[in-house]
Scaffold this active site. Sequence first.
Site, PDB file in Angstrom:
ATOM      1  NE  ARG A 127     -18.506   9.673  10.057  1.00 16.53           N
ATOM      2  CZ  ARG A 127     -19.656  10.674  10.235  1.00 16.53           C
ATOM      3  NH1 ARG A 127     -20.873  10.051   9.961  1.00 16.53           N
ATOM      4  NH2 ARG A 127     -19.639  11.856  10.666  1.00 16.53           N
TER       5      ARG A 127
ATOM      6  CE  LYS B  72      -0.724  -3.170   2.054  1.00 16.45           C
ATOM      7  NZ  LYS B  72       0.819  -3.348   1.828  1.00 16.45           N
TER       8      LYS B  72
ATOM      9  CD  GLU C 274       4.098  -7.667  -7.923  1.00 18.04           C
ATOM     10  OE1 GLU C 274       4.637  -8.384  -6.639  1.00 18.04           O
ATOM     11  OE2 GLU C 274       4.580  -6.188  -7.715  1.00 18.04           O
TER      12      GLU C 274
ATOM     13  CE  LYS D   2      -2.027  -8.753  -1.888  1.00 18.78           C
ATOM     14  NZ  LYS D   2      -2.140  -7.532  -2.646  1.00 18.78           N
TER      15      LYS D   2
ATOM     16  CD  GLU E 149       2.391  -4.190   4.650  1.00 18.79           C
ATOM     17  OE1 GLU E 149       1.633  -4.446   3.679  1.00 18.79           O
ATOM     18  OE2 GLU E 149       3.403  -3.243   4.615  1.00 18.79           O
TER      19      GLU E 149
ATOM     20  NE  ARG F 282      -1.444  -6.834   2.265  1.00 18.61           N
ATOM     21  CZ  ARG F 282      -2.733  -6.346   1.996  1.00 18.61           C
ATOM     22  NH1 ARG F 282      -3.822  -6.109   2.996  1.00 18.61           N
ATOM     23  NH2 ARG F 282      -2.959  -5.833   0.965  1.00 18.61           N
TER      24      ARG F 282
ATOM     25  CG  ASN G  31       6.136  -5.010  -0.025  1.00 17.21           C
ATOM     26  OD1 ASN G  31       5.462  -5.145  -1.008  1.00 17.21           O
ATOM     27  ND2 ASN G  31       5.732  -4.447   0.997  1.00 17.21           N
TER      28      ASN G  31
ATOM     29  CG  HIS H 200       8.088  -5.001  -3.937  1.00 17.01           C
ATOM     30  ND1 HIS H 200       8.043  -6.288  -4.099  1.00 17.01           N
ATOM     31  CD2 HIS H 200       7.071  -4.479  -4.565  1.00 17.01           C
ATOM     32  CE1 HIS H 200       7.100  -6.582  -5.012  1.00 17.01           C
ATOM     33  NE2 HIS H 200       6.332  -5.344  -5.205  1.00 17.01           N
TER      34      HIS H 200
ATOM     35  CG  HIS I  66       9.139   0.096  -3.815  1.00 11.72           C
ATOM     36  ND1 HIS I  66       8.420   0.014  -2.726  1.00 11.72           N
ATOM     37  CD2 HIS I  66       8.240  -0.248  -4.837  1.00 11.72           C
ATOM     38  CE1 HIS I  66       7.266  -0.355  -2.949  1.00 11.72           C
ATOM     39  NE2 HIS I  66       7.251  -0.579  -4.307  1.00 11.72           N
TER      40      HIS I  66
ATOM     41  CG  HIS J 153       5.751  -2.124  -9.396  1.00 14.38           C
ATOM     42  ND1 HIS J 153       6.429  -1.718  -8.763  1.00 14.38           N
ATOM     43  CD2 HIS J 153       5.165  -3.396  -9.303  1.00 14.38           C
ATOM     44  CE1 HIS J 153       6.125  -2.657  -7.537  1.00 14.38           C
ATOM     45  NE2 HIS J 153       5.565  -3.212  -7.953  1.00 14.38           N
TER      46      HIS J 153
HETATM   47  N1  GLY Z   1       1.231  -5.421  -2.721  1.00 15.86           N
HETATM   48  C1  GLY Z   1       1.460  -5.906  -1.340  1.00 15.86           C
HETATM   49  C2  GLY Z   1       0.328  -6.026  -0.483  1.00 15.86           C
HETATM   50  O1  GLY Z   1      -0.832  -5.807  -1.014  1.00 15.86           O
HETATM   51  O2  GLY Z   1       0.479  -6.067   0.560  1.00 15.86           O
END
Ligand code: GLY
Length: 464
Positions: free
Chosen positions: A193, A215, A257, A299, A309, A313, A317, A320, A324, A336
Amino acid sequence: PTISATARCKSSTLHIHALLLPTMSHCVSCPGPRRTIPVIGDSKVYVGRGLLSQIPSELTPACGIKASRFIIVSDGNVWPLYGKRLLDAFKALPGFIVHDVASSAAAAAINSSQPFDFKCQCCVDEPVDCSDTEKLVLTFQVPAGENSKCRDVKAAIEDFMLAHRCNRDTCMIAMGGGVVGDLVGYVAATFMRGVPYVQVPTSSTAMIDSSVGGKTAINVPAGKNLIGAFHQPVSVYADMDLLVSLGKRELVEGIAEAIKMGCIRLPKLYELLEAEPEKIMNLDPVLIEEMMYDAIRGKAEVVAEDEKEAGLRSTLNWGHTIGHAIEALMSPAYMHGECVAIGCIAEADVAMRMGREDMMLDAAKVERISKCFESYGLPIHMPRGLAIETLMKKMALDKKNRGSTIRCTIVTDLGVSLAQPQPVSKELMAEAMERSMEQGNKRPDWTPLEGNHKFHVKGGQMAK
Ligand code: GLY
């Protein structure tokens, strides 16, 4: 977040420097100065040099890590480069027992005609015992590449940890690019957990983007990053010394990025990237660290405000939505960051044509951003031969969409963007891609920078 700056010497004297140290040079006999960026809760990123060998001495309760077992997970590209350096630092400390399955399995594979089978790592050896006063360091190696970000490899790591009697008292260490970071982060999020983990990003994309912000995910047949969790690493070590093993193409992939981050919210970072492409690509020690530090700080600020997000956040993107869709069709020929660069220019074009009153991004500024990406050898136009209809279908799967409405980050000026992605009509998106394609068709084919193909593995690093 507040910023602190420290410099450390092997003598373990701690020097505090009032200034943020960009002018200090790195001394080989002494790990370099480092700066700390708080992210959220106790999670922090350290930016500096010589950090790899400092990690073991910082895996302590005082640094937020209460553990007696450590498992370092890396991949077949990164482990041979940096595994020994990290293990030597563990071995230099009293009280650590090192059980290095990754190196022995890899060495056995080199001497054998059989391909290296990572799954065997969990059954080849007996659990190692250590006393209550000792700490155990385990290693595990996964195959390099996006295919390792999957349920099977996650299960193999978990079974290995269970076989070695890891419990909640375990800390995981992810040493590698985005694939290893995402995978290990997700194992850490769910093992017993949730156990603490540390990120040691070795690719520029992982340093600037994927290792920061918690993430974690694996890919499943239905798509990339669809199963995962938000789980913040206790610490991230962005060690500039590790960038030397990247080819130019792999280095620049992450810089795409950073340019994106500059354009959406950090004008000074954008100006630095625009002014100094040669020096940054040649790893000028001061500038590469300034660039990295600013991009990570940007960031971290976003994550601190919107960890899960809800809005802000997802503005990270930018580029993207279209990027993407291109990546889904062009990977691995395009990496990418290369797809993101094309996407940023096309999405800048979309924003310009939305007719907003607050729009200060005119054609001249879009031209400047295009030149900035190009000065790093990045592509800025659609690859030839893609069908807009197919790209639109891929775009319909974008995570920022609400229902069937496509949503894009809107950059309104150099270093300024709206706080939420905005709905954009399908017609406008399709037109921007058509224009990008037309302009690309008028120019010579884009040729990628020289890469280090060992690191360029099918699948790329789809952002999260
Ligand atoms: N790569 C974008 C984020 O981590 O939110």
